[in-house]
Enzyme design. Structure first.
Site, mmCIF file in Angstrom:
data_model
loop_
_atom_site.group_PDB
_atom_site.id
_atom_site.type_symbol
_atom_site.label_atom_id
_atom_site.label_comp_id
_atom_site.label_asym_id
_atom_site.label_seq_id
_atom_site.Cartn_x
_atom_site.Cartn_y
_atom_site.Cartn_z
ATOM 1 N N TYR A 53 -11.634 -7.974 27.913
ATOM 2 C CA TYR A 53 -12.490 -6.264 27.420
ATOM 3 C C TYR A 53 -11.821 -5.486 26.723
ATOM 4 O O TYR A 53 -12.340 -4.985 26.436
ATOM 5 C CB TYR A 53 -13.444 -6.064 28.331
ATOM 6 C CG TYR A 53 -15.059 -6.959 29.103
ATOM 7 C CD1 TYR A 53 -15.445 -6.943 27.903
ATOM 8 C CD2 TYR A 53 -14.711 -7.521 29.876
ATOM 9 C CE1 TYR A 53 -16.646 -7.512 28.123
ATOM 10 C CE2 TYR A 53 -15.520 -8.391 30.384
ATOM 11 C CZ TYR A 53 -16.473 -8.708 29.034
ATOM 12 O OH TYR A 53 -17.924 -9.501 29.604
ATOM 13 N N GLN A 86 -28.913 -5.183 22.886
ATOM 14 C CA GLN A 86 -27.717 -5.560 23.665
ATOM 15 C C GLN A 86 -25.915 -5.669 23.486
ATOM 16 O O GLN A 86 -25.843 -5.820 23.824
ATOM 17 C CB GLN A 86 -28.507 -6.824 22.689
ATOM 18 C CG GLN A 86 -29.311 -7.268 23.520
ATOM 19 C CD GLN A 86 -30.067 -8.777 22.789
ATOM 20 O OE1 GLN A 86 -30.124 -8.793 21.089
ATOM 21 N NE2 GLN A 86 -30.208 -10.048 23.051
ATOM 22 N N ASN A 87 -26.437 -4.526 22.163
ATOM 23 C CA ASN A 87 -24.335 -4.216 22.516
ATOM 24 C C ASN A 87 -24.396 -3.744 22.898
ATOM 25 O O ASN A 87 -24.770 -2.489 23.640
ATOM 26 C CB ASN A 87 -24.699 -4.190 20.705
ATOM 27 C CG ASN A 87 -24.895 -5.131 19.194
ATOM 28 O OD1 ASN A 87 -24.711 -5.969 19.478
ATOM 29 N ND2 ASN A 87 -25.259 -4.320 18.366
ATOM 30 N N HIS A 104 -27.167 -4.641 28.009
ATOM 31 C CA HIS A 104 -25.809 -5.220 28.504
ATOM 32 C C HIS A 104 -24.564 -4.216 29.227
ATOM 33 O O HIS A 104 -23.612 -5.107 29.288
ATOM 34 C CB HIS A 104 -25.904 -6.756 28.075
ATOM 35 C CG HIS A 104 -26.840 -7.394 27.613
ATOM 36 N ND1 HIS A 104 -26.782 -8.145 25.535
ATOM 37 C CD2 HIS A 104 -27.972 -7.998 28.320
ATOM 38 C CE1 HIS A 104 -28.348 -8.887 26.713
ATOM 39 N NE2 HIS A 104 -28.410 -8.727 27.350
ATOM 40 N N GLY A 170 -30.555 -7.235 13.827
ATOM 41 C CA GLY A 170 -29.584 -8.532 14.053
ATOM 42 C C GLY A 170 -29.339 -9.833 15.579
ATOM 43 O O GLY A 170 -28.154 -9.197 16.355
ATOM 44 N N THR A 171 -30.865 -9.759 15.928
ATOM 45 C CA THR A 171 -30.650 -10.953 17.619
ATOM 46 C C THR A 171 -31.359 -12.002 17.009
ATOM 47 O O THR A 171 -32.570 -12.210 15.548
ATOM 48 C CB THR A 171 -31.448 -9.862 18.623
ATOM 49 O OG1 THR A 171 -31.906 -11.366 19.357
ATOM 50 C CG2 THR A 171 -33.127 -9.649 17.573
ATOM 51 N N PRO A 199 -34.084 -16.498 13.401
ATOM 52 C CA PRO A 199 -34.336 -16.121 14.708
ATOM 53 C C PRO A 199 -36.005 -16.807 15.370
ATOM 54 O O PRO A 199 -36.795 -17.064 14.658
ATOM 55 C CB PRO A 199 -34.637 -14.570 14.910
ATOM 56 C CG PRO A 199 -34.059 -13.860 14.106
ATOM 57 C CD PRO A 199 -35.017 -14.651 12.960
#
Length: 233
Positions: A53, A86-87, A104, A170-171, A199
């Protein structure tokens, strides 16, 4: 004022050069989930997880928001906009978006290993291995690991359920529970999808328009459409 809920995934930041997880050349091609993104991995090999990370944070700080991020921020000039992402990067915030919910977690923060509500900012890109929280416990990345609950999901569902328009960017709509957010949109709420691929749309029951383009190209295009459609009234 018309409310727009924007739901973004890895494709949103990929156009800024942020490494993705699920593409063929993504991060999981070089790392196993079990080694860097689970509570067990943190206990078993703290150094590997923390360094992973740290690298993600250093990468994030070397990148800039793209035209898609900036276009979403620009929507706030005319609409009430809330972003659910989600990023774990901070590119939405750096582009100017003022209401961002991270499902997240966030690279810019660390949290107590003992108390998940005790969150502190991280300076720069590096978390030291021995860094401790105010409660004396070792700090850990403020990231929702695989197998952990998603504490911000209910808040995100509330944002989507109160929106007049939903934008999905973008998912793959394959990561749960985040992917199920599309089911919380009101019955007749239009959903605009910006993604160059296809998607999983099995959960989408609403009127859907798919702009088959990458985020940096498709989101500015969509903003133009929304301005023309809703501000010309």
């Amino acid at each position: 004022m018309i409310k727009i809920a924007v739901f973004t995934g890895a494709g949103m930041s990929a156009d800024s050069g942020i490494s993705t997880f699920r593409d063929a050349d993504g991060l999981w091609a070089n790392y196993r989930i079990e080694d860097v993104c689970t509570p067990e991995a943190l206990i078993r090999d703290r150094a590997t997880v923390v360094n992973f990370y740290n690298e993600r944070r250093r990468e994030m700080l070397s990148k800039q928001p793209n035209a898609g991020h900036r276009a979403i921020a620009e929507l706030e000039r005319w609409f009430e906009v809330e972003v659910v992402t989600q990023n774990v990067d901070n590119l939405h915030e750096r582009a100017g978006s003022t209401h961002v919910t991270h499902l997240h977690g966030e690279l810019t923060k660390l949290r107590s290993s003992r108390d998940s509500g005790l969150v502190v900012p991280v300076e720069g890109w590096e978390q030291r291995l021995d860094a401790t929280a105010p409660d004396g416990s070792l700090l850990r990345p403020h990231i929702v690991f695989f197998g952990e609950s998603v504490p911000m999901f209910d808040a995100a569902a509330g944002i989507v359920s109160s929106a007049d328009i939903m934008i999905v960017v973008g998912t793959s709509l394959a990561v749960y529970p985040a992917a199920s957010l599309v089911r919380y949109a009101g019955r007749d709420v239009p959903i605009w999808l910006v993604d160059p691929g296809t998607p999983d749309l099995s959960l989408v029951r609403n009127p859907l328009t798919h702009i088959k383009a990458r985020a940096a190209e498709g989101v500015p295009q969509l903003v133009g459409i929304l301005k023309e459609r809703y501000l010309a009234r």
